[in-house]
Design an enzyme around this catalytic site. Structure first.
Site, mmCIF file in Angstrom:
data_model
loop_
_atom_site.group_PDB
_atom_site.id
_atom_site.type_symbol
_atom_site.label_atom_id
_atom_site.label_comp_id
_atom_site.label_asym_id
_atom_site.label_seq_id
_atom_site.Cartn_x
_atom_site.Cartn_y
_atom_site.Cartn_z
ATOM 1 N N LYS A 130 0.857 -1.199 -0.035
ATOM 2 C CA LYS A 130 0.094 -0.025 0.059
ATOM 3 C C LYS A 130 0.770 1.236 0.119
ATOM 4 O O LYS A 130 0.447 2.220 -0.562
ATOM 5 C CB LYS A 130 -0.895 -0.105 0.983
ATOM 6 C CG LYS A 130 -2.051 -0.847 0.980
ATOM 7 C CD LYS A 130 -3.243 -0.651 1.747
ATOM 8 C CE LYS A 130 -4.363 -1.671 1.666
ATOM 9 N NZ LYS A 130 -5.466 -1.547 2.415
ATOM 10 N N LYS A 175 -8.746 -13.179 -11.414
ATOM 11 C CA LYS A 175 -9.984 -13.097 -10.471
ATOM 12 C C LYS A 175 -10.746 -11.899 -10.629
ATOM 13 O O LYS A 175 -10.101 -10.865 -11.161
ATOM 14 C CB LYS A 175 -9.392 -13.115 -9.105
ATOM 15 C CG LYS A 175 -10.354 -13.936 -8.013
ATOM 16 C CD LYS A 175 -9.560 -14.073 -6.753
ATOM 17 C CE LYS A 175 -10.390 -13.070 -5.687
ATOM 18 N NZ LYS A 175 -10.136 -13.049 -4.610
ATOM 19 N N LYS A 218 -12.731 -6.394 -6.838
ATOM 20 C CA LYS A 218 -13.770 -5.155 -6.677
ATOM 21 C C LYS A 218 -12.843 -3.839 -7.086
ATOM 22 O O LYS A 218 -13.534 -2.604 -7.121
ATOM 23 C CB LYS A 218 -13.793 -5.243 -4.935
ATOM 24 C CG LYS A 218 -12.707 -4.794 -4.232
ATOM 25 C CD LYS A 218 -13.151 -5.067 -2.732
ATOM 26 C CE LYS A 218 -13.960 -4.300 -2.074
ATOM 27 N NZ LYS A 218 -13.746 -4.273 -0.607
#
Ligand code: TRP
Length: 332
Positions: free
Chosen positions: A114, A196, A199
């Site tokens: 991150k 995959k 989101k």
């Protein structure tokens, strides 16, 4: 003795078809077992480790709370609350900070990832994220935390911190166990079926949001990427697109894949796409209706959130106090 199961999700991004299929399975099993005490939080303190637009953040938080309920979490059976409503989380997080080493946090894979992704905002909260998560878990004498593999490192740190505190002060915290979430059907991107369904995919055509309208869902399935053959059969390696559609259809209609293959003998990809799209619309419809009802009754949602927070606090407060007392604080 009942088993405490704790989990949380952040109210950010979108809830996908993949999340839905995974969550509904896991939660229903967790909740159905009378011996389990299930506690589920919206981790909205964690969410601001990445900058959020206030209006959107606010809407997302309400929407996710309603979604959790619409997707099957029952505030009568489980404790369902916002992390930011139970101040014990922030308090314990501070105390635990003083029992956590900077070096430990520096090594965390998610922090490194991150930091690279948000290099303009490497704030202390981002680094402290796992300590807040440890506080979440330890406040409830949690036995088990069902998580994805990406969160396992954070559970390990929560265990290390709990053991460290217990080693100094005696039996303060239950040392939690991380359990890998049961992975059901793996749902892949509709545009790149070797990846995959995520989101945060920038291509909206690749992802089904559980709140998409039927017409949007149908459009996305009709333009799903397949292959240049014409045979409908499951072969994840050579026919990932067709295999993904068969997997989704199999979940929605609760039918084995080989039965579906027989039904589709001699038919074309277009038929498979349309039937899968329709099956998804059908599966999501009752959930969306429930969601819309809930979103039209914010008073009820807030009431549930308030009761959830009260129930959570009843458990968290004595645990925090036991630790405060052990440290030597004056309790009033
Ligand atoms: N970090 C978790 C995630 O992003 C969310 C989370 C916050 C969590 N607190 C938790 C998960 C406590 C399990 C237990 O997925």
């Amino acid at each position: 003795m009942s088993k405490v199961i704790y989990s949380a999700i952040q109210p950010s991004g979108i809830m996908t078809l993949g999340n839905y299929i995974g969550a509904v399975d896991n939660w229903q099993q967790m909740q159905a077992n009378e011996d389990n005490k299930c506690i589920f939080a919206l981790a909205d303190l964690h969410t601001i480790t990445v900058r959020q637009d206030p209006k959107k953040f606010h809407e997302n938080a309400m929407s996710f709370y309603a979604l959790l309920m619409a997707m099957g979490l029952d505030p009568k059976k489980s404790i369902l609350y916002f992390q930011s409503h139970v101040q014990e989380h922030a308090y314990l997080s501070w105390l635990l900070n003083c029992y956590t080493y900077v070096g430990e946090m520096n090594r965390m894979t998610q922090f490194k990832d991150k930091s690279a992704k948000h290099s303009d905002n490497i704030n202390m909260g981002l680094m402290d994220y796992p300590v807040l998560m440890a506080a979440d878990i330890l406040l409830y004498r949690t036995d088990e935390v069902p998580v994805g593999i990406d969160q396992m490192q954070h559970i390990e740190i929560a265990r290390d911190i709990a053991e460290r505190v217990n080693g100094i002060y005696g039996d303060i915290f239950t040392v939690p166990k991380g359990v890998l979430k049961k992975v059901g059907a793996k749902i892949m991107s509709l545009q790149d079926p070797t990846q995959k369904m995520s989101k945060s995919d920038p291509n909206p055509k690749a992802v089904i949001s559980v709140l998409d309208d039927d017409s949007v869902i149908m459009k996305k399935f009709k333009s799903a990427v397949t292959d240049s053959e014409t045979i409908i059969k499951y072969d994840a390696e050579n026919k990932p697109g067709v295999s993904n559609l068969l997997t989704i259809l199999s979940v929605c209609e609760n039918k084995p894949i080989d039965v579906l293959e027989k039904e589709f003998e001699g038919l074309m990809y277009g038929h498979l796409k349309i039937r899968t799209g329709e099956a998804v619309c059908e599966m999501l419809r009752p959930m969306k209706e429930r969601y819309n009802q809930l979103m039209n009754d914010k008073g009820y949602l807030l009431q549930c959130a308030k009761e959830g927070a009260e129930k959570a606090r009843e458990i968290a407060r004595p645990v925090l106090d036991k630790f405060r007392q052990a440290i030597g604080y004056v309790l009033i």
